[in-house]
Design an enzyme around this catalytic site. Structure first.
Site, short mmCIF file in Angstrom:
data_model
loop_
_atom_site.label_atom_id
_atom_site.label_comp_id
_atom_site.label_asym_id
_atom_site.label_seq_id
_atom_site.Cartn_x
_atom_site.Cartn_y
_atom_site.Cartn_z
N GLY A 1 0.82 -1.22 0.00
CA GLY A 1 0.00 0.00 0.00
C GLY A 1 0.85 1.26 0.00
N GLY A 2 1.91 1.25 0.81
CA GLY A 2 2.82 2.41 0.85
C GLY A 2 2.15 3.66 1.36
CG HIS B 1 -27.30 16.91 -23.22
ND1 HIS B 1 -26.64 18.09 -22.90
CD2 HIS B 1 -28.62 17.12 -22.96
CE1 HIS B 1 -27.55 18.98 -22.50
NE2 HIS B 1 -28.75 18.42 -22.52
N GLY C 1 6.12 20.21 0.75
CA GLY C 1 6.71 19.34 -0.27
C GLY C 1 7.23 18.05 0.33
C1 FAD Z 1 -1.43 13.41 2.04
C2 FAD Z 1 -1.03 12.90 0.69
C3 FAD Z 1 -1.96 12.84 -0.32
C4 FAD Z 1 -1.61 12.36 -1.57
N1 FAD Z 1 -2.56 12.32 -2.54
C5 FAD Z 1 -2.24 11.85 -3.77
C6 FAD Z 1 -3.23 11.75 -4.78
O1 FAD Z 1 -4.39 12.11 -4.58
N2 FAD Z 1 -2.87 11.25 -5.98
C7 FAD Z 1 -1.58 10.84 -6.24
O2 FAD Z 1 -1.31 10.39 -7.35
N3 FAD Z 1 -0.62 10.93 -5.30
C8 FAD Z 1 -0.92 11.42 -4.07
N4 FAD Z 1 0.04 11.46 -3.11
C9 FAD Z 1 1.41 11.04 -3.46
C10 FAD Z 1 1.51 9.52 -3.45
O3 FAD Z 1 1.19 9.03 -2.17
C11 FAD Z 1 2.91 9.11 -3.86
O4 FAD Z 1 3.25 9.69 -5.09
C12 FAD Z 1 3.00 7.59 -3.99
O5 FAD Z 1 2.67 6.95 -2.79
C13 FAD Z 1 4.43 7.19 -4.40
O6 FAD Z 1 4.48 5.82 -4.56
P1 FAD Z 1 5.84 5.02 -4.41
O7 FAD Z 1 5.52 3.62 -4.80
O8 FAD Z 1 6.92 5.72 -5.11
O9 FAD Z 1 6.24 5.05 -2.86
P2 FAD Z 1 5.46 5.09 -1.48
O10 FAD Z 1 4.00 5.03 -1.62
O11 FAD Z 1 6.05 6.26 -0.75
O12 FAD Z 1 5.91 3.75 -0.79
C14 FAD Z 1 7.24 3.50 -0.46
C15 FAD Z 1 7.27 2.35 0.53
O13 FAD Z 1 8.63 1.93 0.67
C16 FAD Z 1 8.87 1.61 2.02
N5 FAD Z 1 10.32 1.64 2.26
C17 FAD Z 1 11.17 2.70 2.27
N6 FAD Z 1 12.43 2.30 2.53
C18 FAD Z 1 12.38 0.96 2.68
C19 FAD Z 1 13.36 -0.05 2.97
N7 FAD Z 1 14.64 0.25 3.16
N8 FAD Z 1 12.95 -1.33 3.08
C20 FAD Z 1 11.65 -1.69 2.88
N9 FAD Z 1 10.68 -0.78 2.60
C21 FAD Z 1 11.04 0.52 2.51
C22 FAD Z 1 8.10 2.71 2.75
O14 FAD Z 1 7.89 2.35 4.10
C23 FAD Z 1 6.81 2.75 1.93
O15 FAD Z 1 5.86 1.83 2.40
C24 FAD Z 1 -0.28 11.92 -1.83
C25 FAD Z 1 0.67 11.96 -0.80
C26 FAD Z 1 0.31 12.45 0.45
C27 FAD Z 1 1.33 12.47 1.54
#
Ligand code: FAD
Length: 474
Positions: A42-43, A447, A274
């Site tokens: 889920g991240g 529409h 940011g």
């Molecule tokens: C409040 C908020 C609202 C947002 N709303 C939107 C939206 O509406 N639409 C949109 O497109 N984006 C939105 N975003 C941005 C979006 O969440 C991110 O762009 C997206 O989650 C990035 O995905 P990712 O797979 O790069 O990494 P992430 O989702 O950041 O996941 C990275 C994962 O890697 C894990 N990790 C890190 N280091 C390690 C390690 N050494 N070992 C194992 N695991 C590790 C972390 O714990 C995390 O679970 C939002 C962000 C926030 C904070």
């Protein structure tokens, strides 16, 4: 003692980048191990980003609409907020979706390891599992999808529970009487809107001259107007010089040419200025991976780093830091590893701000075209002329197409208005399919829908929009 394991592809990080990559790898018949500290994939997106914020924004929209309903002859009275139920509903949404991803991982035989990964070398990881045990994992290829975290402003870094970031704001511990949102970007405005709808007096402070820096100004104006009514104040060209916990709140000192009150006290301060990449992966120095500007991992169009066995995707490789960009990159990286001829070179990555009204754009923006000194035609359709917008009592929208005047190809689309986030997908398709303005104008749209505004903006380009009258030049 450590366990040892072997996998074809290891993926570090279970966000929308990492899990999309893992699922595709499994679908292609490649053995894959996905590593993340949470119990399920889920991240940030699912646990503390896109999903919980959108669940709360849905509630905020309902509250705001219930107020507007008075104008339509229906009165609901003031909303009573049961914070425990609201929180558990939001948490339930997260649980349902992350649990679903856990199921999908099992069904696809993705090996999911709950833990944190560190590099031993370019083909070996040491994973510290959540149960305290360790595993040494060797792999042929690895995809880094470690995402990002909120940026910190040194002057705003004080040890006080009243200072929160987006994760703290989503925890919804209470409904503060007043909230200062530092940063007029999309996360600050979305979360500020949630708290404002729940009854908090919200002040937004932005150091630049407008909200949502980077978005075309004509798309921001309707949002700014509506937010001015919803929020206590929007302070532009203003910085927060310092903050101090004064017991009953945070005293913030403002700096800027238009500042009227130098100091104000807030119950809470949300810092949303940011995000920065999680590129400090332990042991990364034992590989050839190189970091570029602002600490992003450097990759080529196949998402391969300077170390041939290591790929990287999502927030950790650069802007735009958005979930759908991460997922798409994840799929490209897996295909590249599988030997397919692919590259990450999209013409349109949509951006959506889920405020009310929503703001969305994709492809070329007017701002970007101006910067690049590029000749464009802009065709705008105001929602005051849309039947559907009037039935919704939301004429405050605008749809525009950015068109190449020579080829008449659609290069970009921008929308502000209710549901803009859904509508922008048509722009993405038009741009990626190299549609001409005539293709959009000649496609019959249903529409009465807001999607007609897309068709009619293409008609505006030809000066023949049914619902926009342009007097003929003498
Ligand atoms: C409040 C908020 C609202 C947002 N709303 C939107 C939206 O509406 N639409 C949109 O497109 N984006 C939105 N975003 C941005 C979006 O969440 C991110 O762009 C997206 O989650 C990035 O995905 P990712 O797979 O790069 O990494 P992430 O989702 O950041 O996941 C990275 C994962 O890697 C894990 N990790 C890190 N280091 C390690 C390690 N050494 N070992 C194992 N695991 C590790 C972390 O714990 C995390 O679970 C939002 C962000 C926030 C904070």
């Amino acid at each position: 003692m450590s366990d040892t394991a072997k996998t074809s592809i290891a993926i570090v990080g279970g966000g929308p980048g990492g899990y999309a990559a893992a699922f595709l790898a499994a679908d292609l018949g490649i053995s894959v191990t996905l590593i993340d500290p949470e119990a399920n994939p889920g991240g940030v997106c699912l646990y503390r980003g896109c999903i919980p914020s959108k669940a709360l924004l849905h509630v905020a929209k309902l509250v705001e609409e219930s107020k507007q309903a008075k104008d339509w002859g229906i009165e609901f009275g003031s909303p009573k907020v049961d914070l425990t139920r609201l929180r558990s509903w939001k948490d339930g949404v997260v649980k349902k979706l992350t649990g679903g991803l856990g199921q999908l991982s099992k069904q696809r035989h993705v090996r999911y390891v709950q833990g944190r990964a560190a590099f031993e070398n370019s083909t070996t990881l040491r994973v510290t599992k959540s149960d305290g045990t360790e595993e040494v994992l060797s792999f042929d290829r690895i995809i880094l999808a470690t995402g990002s975290r909120p940026s910190i402003v040194p002057t705003l870094k004080i040890d006080s529970p009243r200072m929160i970031d987006s994760t703290g704001a989503l925890n919804l511990e209470d409904i503060p009487g007043s909230l200062l949102v530092v940063g007029g970007g999309y996360i600050g405005l979305e979360l500020g809107s949630v708290y404002a709808a729940l009854g908090t007096r919200v002040t937004v402070v932005e150091m630049l001259s407008g909200l949502l820096p980077g978005a075309d100004r004509d798309l921001v104006v309707p949002l700014h107007k509506r937010l001015e009514k919803m929020l206590a104040a929007i302070l532009l060209n203003t910085t927060v010089a310092s903050v101090a916990d004064v017991g009953n709140g945070i005293r913030a000192a403002f700096d800027g040419p238009n500042v009227k009150e130098r100091e104000q006290v807030f119950d809470r301060v949300l810092v949303s200025v940011g995000r920065r990449p999680n590129s400090e992966i332990p042991g990364l120095e034992h590989t050839q991976v190189q970091l570029g500007a602002r600490g992003f991992i450097q990759v080529n169009k196949q998402l391969q780093t300077d170390d041939p066995s290591i790929y990287a995707i999502g927030d950790v490789v650069g802007e735009p830091m958005l979930a759908h960009k991460a997922s798409h990159e994840g799929r490209v990286a897996v295909e590249a590893i599988a030997g397919h001829k692919v590259a990450f070179e999209p013409n349109a990555i949509p951006a959506v701000v889920f405020t009310d009204p929503e703001v969305a754009w994709c492809g070329l923006t007017e701002t970007q075209a101006e910067k690049e000194n590029r000749e464009i035609s802009v065709a705008k359709f105001p929602w005051g002329a849309s039947g559907r917008a009037i039935t919704l009592d939301r004429p405050d929208g605008l749809t525009k197409l950015i068109i190449d005047p020579q080829t008449e190809r659609v290069l970009g689309m921008g929308i502000v208005g209710a549901g803009a986030g859904e509508l922008i997908a048509e722009g993405v398709l038009a741009i990626e399919m190299a549609a001409l303005a005539s293709d959009v104008a000649m496609s019959i749209h249903p529409h009465p829908t807001l999607s007609e505004t897309v068709m009619e903006s293409a008609e505006v380009f030809f000066g023949t929009s049914t619902h926009v009258y342009r007097p003929k030049r003498p």
